[in-house]
Write an enzyme that holds these catalytic residues in place. Structure first.
Site, PDB file in Angstrom:
ATOM      1  N   ALA A   1       0.824  -1.210   0.000  1.00 39.32           N
ATOM      2  CA  ALA A   1       0.000   0.000   0.000  1.00 39.32           C
ATOM      3  C   ALA A   1       0.858   1.260   0.000  1.00 39.32           C
ATOM      4  CB  ALA A   1      -0.913   0.000   1.220  1.00 39.32           C
TER       5      ALA A   1
ATOM      6  N   CYS B   1       5.424   1.114  11.607  1.00 35.68           N
ATOM      7  CA  CYS B   1       6.571   1.718  10.921  1.00 35.68           C
ATOM      8  C   CYS B   1       7.075   2.956  11.645  1.00 35.68           C
ATOM      9  CB  CYS B   1       6.261   2.007   9.465  1.00 35.68           C
ATOM     10  SG  CYS B   1       4.778   2.912   9.231  1.00 35.68           S
TER      11      CYS B   1
ATOM     12  N   THR C   1       7.366  -8.074 -14.482  1.00 36.53           N
ATOM     13  CA  THR C   1       6.758  -9.406 -14.509  1.00 36.53           C
ATOM     14  C   THR C   1       5.809  -9.572 -13.325  1.00 36.53           C
ATOM     15  OG1 THR C   1       8.714 -10.276 -15.576  1.00 36.53           O
ATOM     16  CG2 THR C   1       7.291 -11.884 -14.487  1.00 36.53           C
TER      17      THR C   1
HETATM   18  N1  C6P Z   1       0.237   0.118   8.750  1.00 36.28           N
HETATM   19  C1  C6P Z   1       0.570  -0.278  11.131  1.00 36.28           C
HETATM   20  O1  C6P Z   1       1.169  -0.810  12.085  1.00 36.28           O
HETATM   21  P1  C6P Z   1       2.112  -1.518   3.501  1.00 36.28           P
HETATM   22  O2  C6P Z   1       2.809  -2.185   4.607  1.00 36.28           O
HETATM   23  O3  C6P Z   1       2.991  -0.606   2.724  1.00 36.28           O
HETATM   24  O4  C6P Z   1       1.394  -2.462   2.618  1.00 36.28           O
HETATM   25  O5  C6P Z   1       0.963  -0.625   4.170  1.00 36.28           O
HETATM   26  C2  C6P Z   1       1.197   0.678   4.609  1.00 36.28           C
HETATM   27  C3  C6P Z   1      -0.026   1.242   5.249  1.00 36.28           C
HETATM   28  C4  C6P Z   1      -0.769   2.181   4.559  1.00 36.28           C
HETATM   29  N2  C6P Z   1      -1.906   2.701   5.078  1.00 36.28           N
HETATM   30  C5  C6P Z   1      -2.357   2.328   6.284  1.00 36.28           C
HETATM   31  C6  C6P Z   1      -3.626   2.927   6.805  1.00 36.28           C
HETATM   32  C7  C6P Z   1      -1.658   1.385   7.039  1.00 36.28           C
HETATM   33  O6  C6P Z   1      -2.134   1.017   8.225  1.00 36.28           O
HETATM   34  C8  C6P Z   1      -0.456   0.841   6.527  1.00 36.28           C
HETATM   35  C9  C6P Z   1       0.361  -0.102   7.356  1.00 36.28           C
HETATM   36  C10 C6P Z   1       0.909  -0.718   9.713  1.00 36.28           C
HETATM   37  O7  C6P Z   1      -0.316   0.530  11.311  1.00 36.28           O
HETATM   38  C11 C6P Z   1       2.373  -0.823   9.496  1.00 36.28           C
HETATM   39  S1  C6P Z   1       3.175   0.753   9.556  1.00 36.28           S
END
Ligand code: C6P
Length: 395
Positions: free
Chosen positions: A72, A328, A240
């Site tokens: 995301a 994070c 890919t």
């Molecule tokens: N939040 C939390 O502990 P990724 O990991 O890149 O697929 O997702 C990022 C992300 C984006 N938007 C929201 C609202 C999220 O909660 C998160 C990921 C985790 O809250 C890890 S920081």
């Protein structure tokens, strides 16, 4: 020691069925789907099924696009930077509206865009951790290119008024993106009903694998490719296809949608039981009304107890995995940004603990957490110099 996982907003365990669905795509069916031979062609049905599963989970139309991404964070970066390149650099718009409490993948990208001259309005949140539709209306300008507001907050679980914001965006002809990472698999997400143009999601939040996400793009809405190269994903995102992970995300989202009734009943009930019990501890408060939060999330402030200290105590002594907020940002040792945004004093903003359940959480685990959480608070308050039985500030 017993281990209990209460950090499902950070990530979830991959469902066994998802692992099973992915396995053949690592072993026998490893062909490149863009190859013309049988190895390549035999992968197509699995990928097509996954695409169908994702479309149907969010009620996308056949002529909309769903592009698989690596996570995301990528989806969020992509949409903001695409709007910057397309509408802002090449057009006459220069303004984006977002909120104070978005995930860092939105906020840090906004900071970057500000450094490039883009003007950003960050909407404040109220004491419930949500935003006001009126504030969105007032923030809109002639040169607003995009509104980006999350569907559910990762720290508090607060659900934002996306449908109402969608109506404003449509009326004013402004592009509208929602980060639905914490909504998919917890509450219904219907892109037609919400009226969003773009939506981000991530498989590892709903018992799929890490390293795969998606960006929904409404038909007719332009997006500038982030990766240029081959013709994969209609040329929107070259490279890919990550076939095992795409298949895994399809299976995971299908299961998550089937489990929504369980989320809304059993998981909600367990969350409420946990919350009721923790709120019996004096000088604690939880951010947001329950019915305006995702059914699995609690952000609790425990006066006089440092969040990080509590997290380590729960982990080391009792095997309980909790969080002080977003995973994070967990190494920053900063005050919880959402508690700060709702106006909590600095010392209270350091006392946040996030507990997030999943459809695999059991009542026995909840009972264990209730008992050990109490024990941990008692011990940490006993050695805390700052704790006195004064009522917490009313925020
Ligand atoms: N939040 C939390 O502990 P990724 O990991 O890149 O697929 O997702 C990022 C992300 C984006 N938007 C929201 C609202 C999220 O909660 C998160 C990921 C985790 O809250 C890890 S920081």
């Amino acid at each position: 020691m017993r281990r209990v996982y209460m950090d499902n907003n950070a990530t979830t365990k991959v469902a066994d069925e998802v692992v099973e669905a992915m396995k053949p795509y690592f072993t026998e069916m490893y062909g490149n789907p863009n190859s013309l031979h049988t190895f390549g062609r035999e992968v197509h049905p699995g990928v097509a099924k996954a695409i169908d599963q994702v479309y149907s989970a969010i009620n996308a139309n056949d002529d909309d696009d769903v592009i698989f991404t690596s996570c995301a964070t990528e989806s969020n970066n992509w949409i903001l930077k695409s709007v910057w390149l397309d509408l802002i650099k090449n057009g006459n718009k220069n303004h984006i509206i977002t909120t104070d409490v978005e995930h860092p993948s939105i906020l840090a990208t906004c900071k970057f865009l500000e450094s490039q001259g883009v003007e950003i309005t960050y909407l404040p949140v109220n004491s419930q951790g949500s935003i006001s539709v009126e504030d969105v209306k007032s923030a809109v300008r002639e040169d607003t290119a995009l509104i980006s507001v999350m569907m559910a907050n990762n720290e508090t679980g607060a659900i934002f008024p996306i449908k109402e914001i969608g109506e404003i965006a449509k009326e004013r002809d402004i592009l509208f993106h929602t980060d639905a990472v914490q909504a998919v698999g917890k509450i219904p997400v219907d892109v037609q009903d919400l009226g969003v143009d773009f939506l981000s999601m991530s498989a590892h939040k709903f018992h799929g694998p890490k390293g795969i996400g998606a960006l929904y793009i409404r038909k007719g809405k332009r997006i500038t490719p982030l990766f240029h190269g081959g013709s994969q994903m209609g040329g929107h995102r070259s490279g890919t296809l990550n076939t095992p992970y795409i298949v895994g995300m399809g299976k995971a989202i299908e299961m998550a949608i089937q489990s929504l009734p369980k989320m809304d009943s059993e998981v909600r009930k367990l969350r409420d039981k946990l919350e009721d019990a923790l709120l019996e501890i004096p000088d604690t408060f939880v951010v947001g009304e329950r019915d305006q939060r995702t059914p699995n999330t609690i952000l609790i402030s425990v006066k006089g107890v440092e969040g990080e200290g509590m997290l380590w105590d729960l982990d080391k002594r009792f095997g309980i995995a909790a969080a002080t907020g977003s995973a994070c940002a967990s190494e920053d040792l900063e005050a919880n940004p959402v508690l700060e945004a709702i106006g909590a004093e600095k010392d209270l903003a350091h006392t946040a603990i996030r507990l997030s359940l999943s459809r695999y959480t059991t009542e026995d685990e909840v009972d264990y957490v209730i008992e050990k959480f109490r024990a941990s608070v008692e011990r940490l308050r006993a050695i805390s110099s700052s704790y006195s039985k004064v009522k917490p500030q009313n925020i």
